[in-house]
Design a protein around this motif. Sequence first.
Motif, short mmCIF file in Angstrom:
data_model
loop_
_atom_site.label_atom_id
_atom_site.label_comp_id
_atom_site.label_asym_id
_atom_site.label_seq_id
_atom_site.Cartn_x
_atom_site.Cartn_y
_atom_site.Cartn_z
N ALA A 23 0.85 -1.20 0.00
CA ALA A 23 0.00 0.00 0.00
C ALA A 23 0.88 1.24 0.00
CB ALA A 23 -0.91 -0.01 1.22
N ARG A 24 1.29 1.67 -1.18
CA ARG A 24 2.11 2.85 -1.34
C ARG A 24 1.75 3.52 -2.66
NH1 ARG A 24 7.93 1.86 -0.93
NH2 ARG A 24 8.19 3.68 -2.25
N LYS A 25 2.17 4.77 -2.83
CA LYS A 25 1.81 5.52 -4.03
C LYS A 25 2.85 5.43 -5.14
CE LYS A 25 -1.01 8.91 -1.52
NZ LYS A 25 -1.19 10.36 -1.21
N THR A 26 4.10 5.20 -4.77
CA THR A 26 5.17 5.20 -5.76
C THR A 26 5.87 3.84 -5.82
OG1 THR A 26 6.75 6.04 -4.13
CG2 THR A 26 5.57 7.66 -5.46
N LEU A 27 6.56 3.60 -6.93
CA LEU A 27 7.32 2.37 -7.11
C LEU A 27 8.77 2.61 -6.72
CD1 LEU A 27 7.04 -0.08 -10.07
CD2 LEU A 27 9.29 0.80 -9.44
N ALA A 28 9.32 1.71 -5.91
CA ALA A 28 10.70 1.84 -5.46
C ALA A 28 11.51 0.61 -5.86
CB ALA A 28 10.75 2.03 -3.94
N ILE A 29 12.73 0.85 -6.34
CA ILE A 29 13.64 -0.23 -6.72
C ILE A 29 14.81 -0.22 -5.76
CG2 ILE A 29 15.14 -1.14 -8.54
CD1 ILE A 29 13.36 0.36 -10.56
N GLU A 30 15.10 -1.39 -5.17
CA GLU A 30 16.18 -1.49 -4.19
C GLU A 30 17.10 -2.65 -4.53
OE1 GLU A 30 16.72 -1.75 0.70
OE2 GLU A 30 14.75 -2.00 -0.21
N VAL A 31 18.41 -2.38 -4.53
CA VAL A 31 19.41 -3.43 -4.72
C VAL A 31 19.97 -3.77 -3.35
CG1 VAL A 31 21.57 -4.11 -5.83
CG2 VAL A 31 19.99 -2.57 -7.02
N LEU A 32 19.78 -5.00 -2.92
CA LEU A 32 20.19 -5.43 -1.59
C LEU A 32 21.66 -5.84 -1.59
CD1 LEU A 32 17.02 -7.52 -0.73
CD2 LEU A 32 17.51 -5.16 -0.11
N PRO A 33 22.29 -5.88 -0.40
CA PRO A 33 23.72 -6.23 -0.32
C PRO A 33 24.09 -7.57 -0.95
CG PRO A 33 23.02 -5.21 1.71
CD PRO A 33 21.77 -5.42 0.89
N ASP A 34 23.12 -8.50 -1.05
CA ASP A 34 23.43 -9.78 -1.71
C ASP A 34 23.24 -9.69 -3.23
OD1 ASP A 34 20.70 -9.68 -1.98
OD2 ASP A 34 20.30 -11.61 -1.02
N SER A 35 23.07 -8.45 -3.74
CA SER A 35 22.91 -8.13 -5.17
C SER A 35 21.54 -8.47 -5.73
CB SER A 35 23.99 -8.82 -6.02
OG SER A 35 25.27 -8.32 -5.69
N SER A 36 20.62 -8.94 -4.90
CA SER A 36 19.26 -9.20 -5.38
C SER A 36 18.51 -7.88 -5.54
CB SER A 36 18.52 -10.12 -4.42
OG SER A 36 18.38 -9.52 -3.14
N VAL A 37 17.51 -7.90 -6.41
CA VAL A 37 16.75 -6.68 -6.72
C VAL A 37 15.31 -6.85 -6.23
CG1 VAL A 37 15.92 -5.15 -8.55
CG2 VAL A 37 18.17 -6.25 -8.75
N MET A 38 14.89 -5.92 -5.37
CA MET A 38 13.53 -5.94 -4.83
C MET A 38 12.78 -4.70 -5.31
SD MET A 38 11.12 -7.25 -2.97
CE MET A 38 11.93 -8.53 -1.98
N VAL A 39 11.59 -4.92 -5.84
CA VAL A 39 10.75 -3.82 -6.29
C VAL A 39 9.53 -3.74 -5.38
CG1 VAL A 39 9.40 -2.85 -8.18
CG2 VAL A 39 11.49 -4.14 -8.68
N LYS A 40 9.32 -2.59 -4.77
CA LYS A 40 8.12 -2.37 -3.98
C LYS A 40 7.18 -1.51 -4.84
CE LYS A 40 10.44 -2.64 0.50
NZ LYS A 40 10.80 -1.91 1.73
N ALA A 41 6.05 -2.10 -5.22
CA ALA A 41 5.15 -1.43 -6.15
C ALA A 41 3.76 -1.26 -5.54
CB ALA A 41 5.05 -2.25 -7.43
N PRO A 42 3.06 -0.19 -5.91
CA PRO A 42 1.68 -0.01 -5.43
C PRO A 42 0.80 -1.19 -5.83
CG PRO A 42 2.52 2.00 -6.44
CD PRO A 42 3.51 0.93 -6.76
N VAL A 43 -0.13 -1.52 -4.99
CA VAL A 43 -1.05 -2.62 -5.28
C VAL A 43 -1.73 -2.37 -6.62
CG1 VAL A 43 -3.15 -3.82 -4.53
CG2 VAL A 43 -1.46 -3.07 -2.84
N GLY A 44 -1.74 -3.40 -7.47
CA GLY A 44 -2.38 -3.27 -8.78
C GLY A 44 -1.44 -2.89 -9.91
N THR A 45 -0.17 -2.62 -9.58
CA THR A 45 0.79 -2.26 -10.62
C THR A 45 1.02 -3.43 -11.57
OG1 THR A 45 1.94 -0.74 -9.12
CG2 THR A 45 3.12 -1.42 -11.10
N ASP A 46 0.91 -3.16 -12.88
CA ASP A 46 1.09 -4.20 -13.89
C ASP A 46 2.56 -4.61 -13.97
OD1 ASP A 46 1.69 -4.79 -17.05
OD2 ASP A 46 -0.28 -5.51 -16.43
#
Length: 235
Positions: A21-44
């Motif tokens: 439940a957020r308004k914007t999409l955030a891209i995060e690169v974690l220390p283990d080099s994995s990529v996590m995207v936090k996206a608003p509910v319903g984002t295609d």
Amino acid sequence: MSSGCVAYGKECIRFKVLHVARKTLAIEVLPDSSVMVKAPVGTDLEEVRRRLTKRARWIITQQQYFRQFEPRTPLRQFVGGETHLYLGKQYRLRVSEGSNDSVKLSRGYFLVTTTDLGGADKIRQMLDKWYATKATATFYGSFARCWPYFENLGLVQPRIQIRRMKKRWGSLSRGGLLTLNIDLIRTPKECIDYVITHELCHLRCHDHGPEYYRLLEKVMPDWEKRKHKLELALV
């Protein structure tokens, strides 16, 4: 949670998407080099791919930054002679036999006395219990240093829980629960203060938008140096 991959030259950027439940999409690169995207509910998913493709160069740069520190400290075997971290400093493990089980920190050593010299699992459990005790006192002390600024903003003090987390140093739930990774006890105190301050800023700003970073900068002007130190803490 969904996952996927986007191509960038010869690279394949694998990612996971967490819809929140957020308004914007955030891209995060974690220390283990994995990529996590936090996206608003319903984002295609295609919109996620488009945003990742646009940020692909930055993502690759971040992954290369983290990979330069590999290999990281090998898994501990909990035998005499190896080193273990506590508040950012290395202490050598010295194991001896005795009638009682105890862990003490003295003159650069973890002094472990045990009734079972061959029990590596037992030594691990003893150290984990010692770390847990220290973490409770240290984290609450850190919180006491960090909280006054946010209290003056009229914010509600969160509850605290301490547990082991695989990929995060801390988190703050919408319900006001501040969770701290017990492994933070191995990092310097300034890094612990940074993680707590980072999470407390979410009481006012729920995402990592410009307003969030303005607040973090105001509360902790040297946060970037602390973050960098934290990223290297367990190398």
